[in-house]
Design a protein around this motif. Structure first.
Motif, short mmCIF file in Angstrom:
data_model
loop_
_atom_site.label_atom_id
_atom_site.label_comp_id
_atom_site.label_asym_id
_atom_site.label_seq_id
_atom_site.Cartn_x
_atom_site.Cartn_y
_atom_site.Cartn_z
N UNK A 162 0.84 -1.21 0.00
CA UNK A 162 0.00 0.00 0.00
C UNK A 162 0.87 1.25 0.00
N UNK A 163 1.94 1.23 0.79
CA UNK A 163 2.84 2.38 0.85
C UNK A 163 3.48 2.64 -0.52
N UNK A 164 3.87 1.57 -1.21
CA UNK A 164 4.46 1.72 -2.55
C UNK A 164 3.44 2.29 -3.54
N UNK A 165 2.15 1.99 -3.31
CA UNK A 165 1.10 2.54 -4.17
C UNK A 165 0.73 3.97 -3.78
N UNK A 166 1.22 4.41 -2.62
CA UNK A 166 0.91 5.76 -2.17
C UNK A 166 -0.47 5.91 -1.58
N UNK A 167 -1.02 4.81 -1.03
CA UNK A 167 -2.34 4.86 -0.39
C UNK A 167 -2.26 4.18 0.97
N UNK A 168 -3.29 4.37 1.77
CA UNK A 168 -3.33 3.69 3.06
C UNK A 168 -3.72 2.22 2.86
N UNK A 169 -3.40 1.40 3.85
CA UNK A 169 -3.76 -0.02 3.77
C UNK A 169 -5.26 -0.19 3.65
N UNK A 170 -6.01 0.59 4.39
CA UNK A 170 -7.47 0.47 4.35
C UNK A 170 -8.03 0.88 2.99
N UNK A 171 -7.42 1.91 2.37
CA UNK A 171 -7.87 2.33 1.04
C UNK A 171 -7.59 1.25 0.00
N UNK A 172 -6.39 0.66 0.05
CA UNK A 172 -6.06 -0.43 -0.87
C UNK A 172 -7.02 -1.59 -0.67
N UNK A 173 -7.29 -1.94 0.59
CA UNK A 173 -8.20 -3.05 0.88
C UNK A 173 -9.59 -2.77 0.31
N UNK A 174 -10.07 -1.54 0.48
CA UNK A 174 -11.41 -1.20 -0.01
C UNK A 174 -11.47 -1.27 -1.54
N UNK A 175 -10.43 -0.76 -2.20
CA UNK A 175 -10.43 -0.77 -3.66
C UNK A 175 -10.30 -2.19 -4.21
N UNK A 176 -9.51 -3.02 -3.57
CA UNK A 176 -9.43 -4.42 -3.99
C UNK A 176 -10.77 -5.11 -3.79
N UNK A 177 -11.42 -4.81 -2.69
CA UNK A 177 -12.74 -5.38 -2.42
C UNK A 177 -13.74 -4.97 -3.50
N UNK A 178 -13.66 -3.71 -3.93
CA UNK A 178 -14.54 -3.23 -5.00
C UNK A 178 -14.31 -4.00 -6.30
N UNK A 179 -13.07 -4.49 -6.49
CA UNK A 179 -12.73 -5.25 -7.69
C UNK A 179 -12.89 -6.75 -7.49
N UNK A 180 -13.44 -7.13 -6.33
CA UNK A 180 -13.78 -8.54 -6.09
C UNK A 180 -12.64 -9.42 -5.65
N UNK A 181 -11.62 -8.84 -5.02
CA UNK A 181 -10.50 -9.66 -4.58
C UNK A 181 -9.90 -9.09 -3.30
#
Length: 339
Positions: free
Chosen positions: A256-275
């Motif tokens: 998440x840090x390498x993507x420049x987002x928080x862990x919770x934001x990455x988790x939410x976006x992955x969840x939106x994409x079904x994974x």
């Protein structure tokens, strides 16, 4: 058409529609889908957007691995050097078989439906092929098409290379009596995994139309295109690319840090994409493990270390969870030859 969904190159798709590979009813159905999307065959090519692979499920609702194999081989017979958009120029100008296979690293530029995994062994290059369509039968279609089309393109570019074989991880379909395919002797079924096997000596085979300058310029443009696409790609794809760079990255916080987002934001976006982060990572490790296990010069312990596992039991447990077999059981059958 949805953003980020897996698809196929638009020109290859349009060429397929205008060939004799499909029955008229199927062509008419595809064209109704295109009309419903408010677009046209010309616009698909002009805008260079991947054609959603799900359209094939709409046209072939009863598709199974046998039907997918037949379709994939029929489509591959129509593969042209012009079919693959930004990859077409470097394909034509490649100087060797090695350079042709290097282009597979840029496959995301033209298709998100098929992913290659490379392992250079002592005797051969193994290129694992996995579908990413979300539909096992469509995965069979894109793997068959991608693998068979690549072998046919190699025939055009470097002449027939008998040692290069395509292995598919499902049962052979029934072929019509008298059926003859140009891949006879280079196509195997019932393999452990789907992959292309390229003998080491074949990698240096020269291509017919080498143009080093054109190849270098095309590769530079492909690199820029892939970099631009990365900023607009799905979070799943971005996470996967970071894990491909270093499979040892097991921390979602680090990625998440390498993507420049928080862990919770990455988790939410992955969840939106079904994974989930774990699913993406486990999928990548499974694919890499299978390709490496096909190389019997590597010990299972070496493979476990390469994939970031702290010890062999942890790797063996994970592999059994993925495949229902231990790594040693997976290896016992060995590679099947072309049939």
């Amino acid at each position: 058409m949805k953003a980020h969904e897996p698809g196929v190159p638009p020109l290859a798709f349009v060429q397929l529609l205008n060939s004799d590979a499909l029955e008229p009813d199927a062509v008419a159905h595809f064209r109704r889908i295109i009309d419903h999307q408010g677009t046209s065959e010309l616009d698909l090519v002009r805008h260079d957007r991947q054609v959603p692979i799900r359209w094939f499920r709409e046209v072939y609702p009863d598709l199974d691995p046998e039907g997918a194999t037949h379709l994939g081989l029929a489509f591959a017979e129509r593969a042209q050097l012009t079919s693959f958009g930004p990859l077409s120029l470097p394909l034509v100008s490649a100087g060797s078989v090695t350079e042709v296979f290097e282009l597979l690293g840029y496959l995301p530029v033209i298709s998100g439906a098929l992913r290659p995994h490379f392992h250079q062994g002592q005797r051969s290059l193994t290129v694992g092929l996995s579908g990413h369509t979300g539909d096992p039968d469509l995965d069979c279609l894109v793997i068959t098409y991608g693998g068979a089309a690549l072998l046919r393109l190699l025939d055009m570019l470097a002449g027939t290379l008998p040692g290069v074989t395509l292995h598919l991880a499902w049962k052979a379909p029934q072929f019509p009596e008298g059926y003859i395919d140009l891949l006879t002797g280079r196509l195997a079924f019932d393999a452990h995994a789907s992959f292309i096997d390229v003998p080491a000596e074949t990698l240096q085979a020269r291509c017919r139309f080498p143009d080093p300058l054109a190849y270098r310029l095309a590769i530079a443009e492909l690199s820029r295109t892939l970099e631009r696409n990365t900023s607009a790609t799905s979070v799943t794809e971005s996470v996967r690319r970071l894990l491909e760079e270093d499979p040892g990255r097991s921390s979602s916080q680090e990625v998440a840090a390498l993507l420049g987002v928080s862990t919770s934001t990455m988790k939410r976006r992955l969840d939106d994409e079904g994974t989930t982060f774990r699913e993406v990572r486990q999928s990548l490790l499974r694919e890499r493990a299978i390709v490496r296990l096909l190389d019997h010069s590597l010990t299972i312990s070496q493979i476990a270390v390469d994939l970031g596992y702290s010890d062999l039991p942890n790797f063996s447990h994970a592999f059994r969870r993925w495949t229902g077999q231990s790594p040693s059981e997976f290896r016992k059958v060995g590679r099947r030859g072309p049939g």
